[in-house]
Motif scaffolding. Sequence first.
Motif, PDB file in Angstrom:
ATOM      1  N   ASN A   5       0.827  -1.206   0.000  1.00 26.46           N
ATOM      2  CA  ASN A   5       0.000   0.000   0.000  1.00 26.46           C
ATOM      3  C   ASN A   5       0.861   1.255   0.000  1.00 26.46           C
ATOM      4  N   MET A   6       1.953   1.244   0.775  1.00 25.98           N
ATOM      5  CA  MET A   6       2.833   2.412   0.830  1.00 25.98           C
ATOM      6  C   MET A   6       3.553   2.617  -0.496  1.00 25.98           C
ATOM      7  N   ILE A   7       4.071   1.541  -1.080  1.00 21.36           N
ATOM      8  CA  ILE A   7       4.771   1.651  -2.361  1.00 21.36           C
ATOM      9  C   ILE A   7       3.826   2.137  -3.445  1.00 21.36           C
ATOM     10  N   LYS A   8       2.632   1.588  -3.457  1.00 19.61           N
ATOM     11  CA  LYS A   8       1.641   1.996  -4.454  1.00 19.61           C
ATOM     12  C   LYS A   8       1.275   3.462  -4.283  1.00 19.61           C
ATOM     13  N   GLN A   9       1.094   3.903  -3.051  1.00 19.42           N
ATOM     14  CA  GLN A   9       0.729   5.298  -2.785  1.00 19.42           C
ATOM     15  C   GLN A   9       1.816   6.250  -3.272  1.00 19.42           C
ATOM     16  N   LEU A  10       3.072   5.962  -2.967  1.00 23.82           N
ATOM     17  CA  LEU A  10       4.169   6.834  -3.373  1.00 23.82           C
ATOM     18  C   LEU A  10       4.365   6.797  -4.888  1.00 23.82           C
ATOM     19  N   TRP A  11       4.189   5.627  -5.480  1.00 29.36           N
ATOM     20  CA  TRP A  11       4.356   5.491  -6.927  1.00 29.36           C
ATOM     21  C   TRP A  11       3.327   6.333  -7.675  1.00 29.36           C
ATOM     22  N   LEU A  12       2.070   6.229  -7.285  1.00 23.56           N
ATOM     23  CA  LEU A  12       1.015   6.975  -7.962  1.00 23.56           C
ATOM     24  C   LEU A  12       1.121   8.469  -7.686  1.00 23.56           C
ATOM     25  N   ARG A  13       1.493   8.828  -6.456  1.00 20.16           N
ATOM     26  CA  ARG A  13       1.598  10.247  -6.107  1.00 20.16           C
ATOM     27  C   ARG A  13       2.689  10.925  -6.932  1.00 20.16           C
ATOM     28  N   PHE A  14       3.782  10.220  -7.193  1.00 20.18           N
ATOM     29  CA  PHE A  14       4.854  10.812  -7.983  1.00 20.18           C
ATOM     30  C   PHE A  14       4.361  11.194  -9.372  1.00 20.18           C
ATOM     31  N   HIS A  15       3.620  10.300 -10.012  1.00 20.87           N
ATOM     32  CA  HIS A  15       3.153  10.571 -11.360  1.00 20.87           C
ATOM     33  C   HIS A  15       2.066  11.639 -11.382  1.00 20.87           C
ATOM     34  N   GLU A  16       1.398  11.857 -10.262  1.00 16.58           N
ATOM     35  CA  GLU A  16       0.309  12.837 -10.216  1.00 16.58           C
ATOM     36  C   GLU A  16       0.796  14.240  -9.867  1.00 16.58           C
ATOM     37  N   THR A  17       1.806  14.346  -9.026  1.00 16.84           N
ATOM     38  CA  THR A  17       2.153  15.653  -8.460  1.00 16.84           C
ATOM     39  C   THR A  17       3.519  16.185  -8.857  1.00 16.84           C
ATOM     40  N   MET A  18       4.454  15.346  -9.255  1.00 16.90           N
ATOM     41  CA  MET A  18       5.788  15.853  -9.552  1.00 16.90           C
ATOM     42  C   MET A  18       5.745  16.733 -10.796  1.00 16.90           C
ATOM     43  N   PRO A  19       6.476  17.858 -10.796  1.00 18.68           N
ATOM     44  CA  PRO A  19       6.424  18.778 -11.948  1.00 18.68           C
ATOM     45  C   PRO A  19       7.115  18.201 -13.165  1.00 18.68           C
ATOM     46  N   ARG A  20       6.835  18.814 -14.291  1.00 22.10           N
ATOM     47  CA  ARG A  20       7.449  18.408 -15.550  1.00 22.10           C
ATOM     48  C   ARG A  20       8.934  18.725 -15.530  1.00 22.10           C
ATOM     49  N   LEU A  21       9.746  17.819 -16.039  1.00 23.17           N
ATOM     50  CA  LEU A  21      11.182  18.038 -16.142  1.00 23.17           C
ATOM     51  C   LEU A  21      11.458  18.810 -17.426  1.00 23.17           C
TER      52      LEU A  21
END
Length: 576
Positions: A123-139
């Motif tokens: 659950n923790m890995i899934k939460q962090l994985w999905l959050r990264f793709h949703e919130t991290m800014p464009r490179l």
Amino acid sequence: MKCRIDNGNTCRRCHRSGVPCIFVPRANAAGLPINLGILDPSQAEINKTVMRRLKMIEDYLGLSAPEESCLETDPPNGQMEEDEPETPEDHALSALWMAAAALEKVCPPSIGGGAGSIIWQRNMIKQLWLRFHETMPRLHFLPSKQTFSSPRPVLLASILYCSSARGTPEVAELAPHYFAVLCNAIAQLSIPNSEIGRPPDGADEAEEWAFQTVLGIILAGLLTEAYVRETGVWISVAYRLILEHCPPHADDGGPHRYGCAREWRRLFSGCQIVDLEHASLHLSCPVIPIEAPLPALRISPRDQLYRLSRMMHTGLAHFTGRGLPTIWSCFTRESPPPDAVMSATCSFSAVDAAVIRDWARQLDEWLVDFSSNSSASVSHDPSSSSSSVTSAAAMSEQDRTLVFRQYVLHRLVVLSIYHPARGCNLYSNSITPNEQFELLLSARATLRLHLNDKSIWSNWDFVMITWAALIVLQAVEGGAGELDDLTNIRIHLDMLRQTNEPRPSLRAMLVARLEQSLESVQTPSPTALRDPLQQPPLPLSPAFDYSWQIFDQASLQQMTYPAWPLAPQLQAAPMQ
């Protein structure tokens, strides 16, 4: 009377008598079923650690077959198997669990400590994985966000660290543990025949593995540059992987099994960016060459990132190895060395001055070319690392803001080549009033970035803006402050404090350094501060000789006015 345990605590006879149970089973008594689930978690962790070490010894001696190992049926830490039924979404993330299992398998038991039972939970890995793709800014070197359905271990470790470090207070507590996992995963790349460092069989699979591994190192570098010196070593490893696995003559327009295979040029630019930013703070020689050795990695000379990287590479390589104080050294030492010592070791020649002026000229031209609405295409190469626009007029507001941010930050780098060499003292005897004036304008413009740009998040940006704040504080202390200087500094402090990452962290270190300088500054009277809206900046007389300026006069004036960053007079101004 036959005694037996009914409630798991006392025997029936002692329970009825109300006395402490001293029950000892007879030698021929039937064994009680043992529920491992009620064992103390710490004891269970010790048992699993012992069994894991025993398994390693048996495998080394050849005493056990893999299918006989208890660790194959009982996942490490018991966290990769969940009691809850698997959903279709979890099934789609099966490759994610494989990468997490590979990371956990090679991690020493000490990594994670008490949080070891949490960092590997699905659950923790899934939460962090999905959050990264949703919130991290464009490179900025990868205009389109990349999504990987089958992550490799190093990329997953980097994403887990990035997402936890910039996450909620609950997940931010796990950031140091994920950072240890990340360091261990990158170290595995240097261990012969290690499970994480060994590329898979097959050309396509090996290329995908290398691409994701390099991207993971770049993401980690953006959040570790400056205060983690090993970032330079990581970049060297990433560069070697690029050379080994990038197709030498890849056709970026052709079909690929993996879509990300088309982005090798952009990935190479990302390596250059992290390398140059890290080198600028430590004034070290860049690792990545400016000219790519493979045809598949070469970028158009008119590309935005290529031109910026080229001037940075040339300037930094010239001043490397001179023993000059660095920007980062002003954050790590308690007090700067005396001016006398600095002037003895940091003399500049006419050649050095020429390099600085040429660097500044190219940077001014770069700003005009990539911020003017009437300028030509940023790149005629559709596969270049810049945005795939055909003209600067098609650039979005976000793109223009990014261009101006890069200009302001790199401009301060150029001027800082001289400033730290004078003992980080704005009022050093070896700095002229003209140089002081130009440096202070750049520092104030850098400090104001937070007012117009809310997408600042990388380490390099935070360090450079804090560096600018320290310069402005010296001006306030010396009587050359402006009304909004302290306000802008406090705004930057608030931005630095907006983090849940546990100490020690980079932003906590920057906050401590800036607060220390603020405490030593006596709050000036408002009448002693100049209002830039009421008084013109000095010197601005038409008869004044501006030949001392390192940068273009129009850009200096533009930074003085509050209407920047997109004033028409700068965008359309020809270079003098």
